[in-house]
Write a protein that holds these residues in place. Structure first.
Motif, short mmCIF file in Angstrom:
data_model
loop_
_atom_site.label_atom_id
_atom_site.label_comp_id
_atom_site.label_asym_id
_atom_site.label_seq_id
_atom_site.Cartn_x
_atom_site.Cartn_y
_atom_site.Cartn_z
N UNK A 183 11.80 -3.93 -7.74
CA UNK A 183 11.24 -4.32 -6.46
C UNK A 183 12.00 -5.50 -5.85
N UNK A 184 12.54 -6.37 -6.69
CA UNK A 184 13.29 -7.52 -6.21
C UNK A 184 14.70 -7.14 -5.75
N UNK A 185 15.29 -6.11 -6.37
CA UNK A 185 16.71 -5.83 -6.15
C UNK A 185 17.00 -4.49 -5.49
N UNK A 186 16.14 -3.49 -5.65
CA UNK A 186 16.50 -2.12 -5.26
C UNK A 186 15.60 -1.49 -4.21
N UNK A 187 14.41 -2.00 -4.02
CA UNK A 187 13.42 -1.31 -3.20
C UNK A 187 13.68 -1.51 -1.71
N UNK B 17 0.78 -1.23 0.00
CA UNK B 17 0.00 0.00 0.00
C UNK B 17 0.81 1.28 0.00
N UNK B 18 2.11 1.20 0.15
CA UNK B 18 2.92 2.42 0.13
C UNK B 18 2.94 3.06 -1.25
N UNK B 19 2.97 2.23 -2.27
CA UNK B 19 3.01 2.70 -3.66
C UNK B 19 2.18 1.74 -4.50
N UNK B 20 1.77 2.14 -5.69
CA UNK B 20 0.90 1.28 -6.51
C UNK B 20 1.52 -0.09 -6.77
N UNK B 21 0.67 -1.11 -6.81
CA UNK B 21 1.13 -2.47 -7.05
C UNK B 21 1.78 -2.62 -8.41
N UNK B 22 1.37 -1.80 -9.37
CA UNK B 22 1.98 -1.88 -10.70
C UNK B 22 3.47 -1.52 -10.65
N UNK B 23 3.82 -0.64 -9.73
CA UNK B 23 5.22 -0.22 -9.63
C UNK B 23 6.03 -1.08 -8.66
N UNK B 24 5.36 -1.68 -7.69
CA UNK B 24 6.03 -2.52 -6.70
C UNK B 24 5.23 -3.82 -6.52
N UNK B 25 5.31 -4.70 -7.53
CA UNK B 25 4.46 -5.90 -7.53
C UNK B 25 4.80 -6.90 -6.43
N UNK B 26 6.04 -6.94 -5.96
CA UNK B 26 6.43 -7.89 -4.91
C UNK B 26 6.11 -7.33 -3.53
N UNK B 27 6.46 -6.08 -3.30
CA UNK B 27 6.24 -5.47 -1.99
C UNK B 27 4.76 -5.44 -1.63
#
Length: 505
Positions: free
Chosen positions: A428-432, A234-244
């Motif tokens: 999202x997998x490597x940098x977030x 919920x911090x950012x849209x799922x489209x941009x952070x699909x794993x988080x």
């Protein structure tokens, strides 16, 4: 019998006190930062009833059907079945979830192996662990693990500071033990029960200690408070952070404010030998499922990196191929350790089939100690665009979409939207923030690095190399300190196992 997802959701609507972001949660199954993982755990339950997946997710015991993850392992085939079930879950949900049961229930089997130690304290404790293992198999709760404490000043004994820094017993009653303190427990806020045991700590020099206590905690018990870290969902849209947004397993500090633990749930108490024993063999089974997650993460890194390299033909360059090969070697190293750990499995004291302990713990060191390096290689292969690409909304806005379509479309196969999705996944997998959290979790979730190495030291067969050098160098028997070599102490036996045991399996 195995539960459904709906039954699981109902089971955690028990009025528990859960707090996150400074607010009290009314319904943990609906809160946006818990719901994604609750839904995944519910899906795992439902996979046992789905005609497409029930065969891989269940095992039949007479007229009963049980979850394969909860079943005690007696053969190598049992471990292959567990491995297939974990892969099926991760592939079904499309990502990695760790604390969902199969990685935590194995700690109970270590207690099953240690029933003789528990019986020394009280025969009832040995019966309690057997009863709980049966209960887990028959009632299918969501079982997690409670490990580390706040600890406080680690240069001091727990008795020399605020005693609540380590979970301890404050009172014995006819009904059970009253405990105080706190434990960090991933997924506790939406689980049913936790195996709560001592951390790696100094319990004092006495053979008896109120801190040396282990028990099964019903997570709906009065007196428990769940204070959670802020989630990533919920911090950012799922489209941009699909794993988080889908796979964040929320960690919790569970406060035990004079909580009653019924005697039937107490597994050991006031016995430092039992606490030390449990810590020494705690992960002899659960490490397998834990390391298997690293294998799947390696697949995710390889897939994201290779897709990025192939988009522009960079996979034809030798330097890129060498980096991809490093990822493949890491992946296959984990795969080899898991496969060999099953193939050279060992009988436990209670007659269970243990993955080969030296190979399993060595595989865990490889998987965890090299993960940060592999993530950096994957970053390099994915390129700098994973940290500079605009968000999904910009790819849709009528004034910016034409420009982003122009610069992110590579060819007919890779149009802008697919490229954006891949870059968002890799980021999202490597940098977030989520990626950094997962890296730390994999490094510390079962134990810190020194404890990983200590497990290898305790389980490696040192007699094999010693006997080889003794013979090759022509050394006398005195160098072995008068210790006779065991039958089969040879380099071949160390590598391939006892022929009789292999044949029996």
């Amino acid at each position: 019998m195995i539960r459904t997802g709906a039954e699981y959701r109902d089971s955690i609507r028990d009025g528990r006190e859960v707090y996150i972001n400074g607010q009290k949660v009314a319904d943990v199954t609906l809160h946006p930062q818990f719901k994604p993982l609750v839904d995944i755990r519910a899906r795992i339950y439902d996979m046992a009833h789905d005609v497409k997946t029930e065969a891989v997710m269940t095992v039949r015991d007479g007229d009963e059907v049980n979850a394969i993850g909860n079943a005690l392992p007696y053969t190598q085939d049992d471990w292959w079945a567990k491995r297939r079930a974990t892969d099926a879950v991760l592939e079904d949900v499309g990502g990695i979830v760790t604390r969902v049961g199969d990685e935590t229930v194995g700690e109970m089997w270590s207690l099953f192996d240690g029933q003789d130690v528990l019986a020394e304290i009280d025969p009832q404790f040995a019966r309690n662990i057997e009863n709980h293992i049966t209960r887990v198999l028959k009632t299918d709760p969501f079982h997690v693990s409670a490990n580390t404490d706040p600890k406080g000043d680690r240069s001091k004994a727990p008795q020399d500071q605020d005693p609540d820094m380590l979970l301890h017993v404050v009172k014995e009653t006819d009904a059970g033990l009253i405990v105080r303190g706190a434990k960090y427990e991933t997924a506790a806020a939406y689980a049913n029960q936790a195996f709560t045991k001592p951390t790696i700590a100094n319990w004092g020099n006495s053979a008896m200690s109120d801190y040396a206590v282990g028990f099964i905690c019903d997570l709906g018990s009065p007196g428990l408070k769940f204070i959670c870290r802020t989630g990533f969902a919920g911090r950012a849209p799922a489209e941009d952070y699909p794993l988080a947004n889908k796979f964040d397993e929320v960690d919790t500090i569970v406060i035990f404010d004079n909580v009653l633990i019924p005697w039937e749930n107490v597994l050991f108490y006031r016995h430092t030998r039992a606490a030390t024993f449990i810590r020494s063999c705690l992960h002899r089974y659960s490490a397998f499922a834990f390391v298997q997650r690293n294998l799947k993460l390696a697949d995710m890194m390889i897939g994201a990196a290779l897709f990025n390299a192939r988009q522009t033909g960079l996979d034809k360059q030798q330097a890129v191929q060498e980096k991809l090969a490093e990822l493949a070697v890491y992946r296959e190293g984990i795969n080899a350790h898991l496969t060999a750990a099953i193939t050279l499995g060992e009988r436990s004291p209670a007659g269970l089939m243990m993955p080969n302990q030296s190979l399993l713990y060595s595989g865990r060191v490889l998987a965890c100690s090299q993960l940060h390096h592999m993530m950096h290689i994957a970053r390099d292969l994915c390129g700098g665009q994973i940290c500079v690409t605009p968000d999904a909304a910009s790819f849709r806005h009528p004034e910016t979409k034409p420009w982003l379509d122009k610069y992110y479309t590579i060819n007919d196969e890779w149009v802008a939207d697919d490229r954006r999705k891949l870059l968002a996944f890799a980021r999202d997998m490597l940098n977030s923030d989520y990626a950094g959290h997962r890296l730390t979790f994999q490094m510390f979730a079962q134990a810190p690095a020194y404890a990983h190495l200590a497990a290898v030291y305790r389980n490696f067969d040192w007699d094999g190399p010693l006997s080889f050098v003794k013979g090759a160098a022509g050394l006398s028997d005195r160098v072995m300190g008068g210790k006779p070599l065991k039958s089969g102490d040879s380099t071949l036996t160390q590598w391939y196992g006892e022929p009789s045991r292999a044949a029996a399996e």
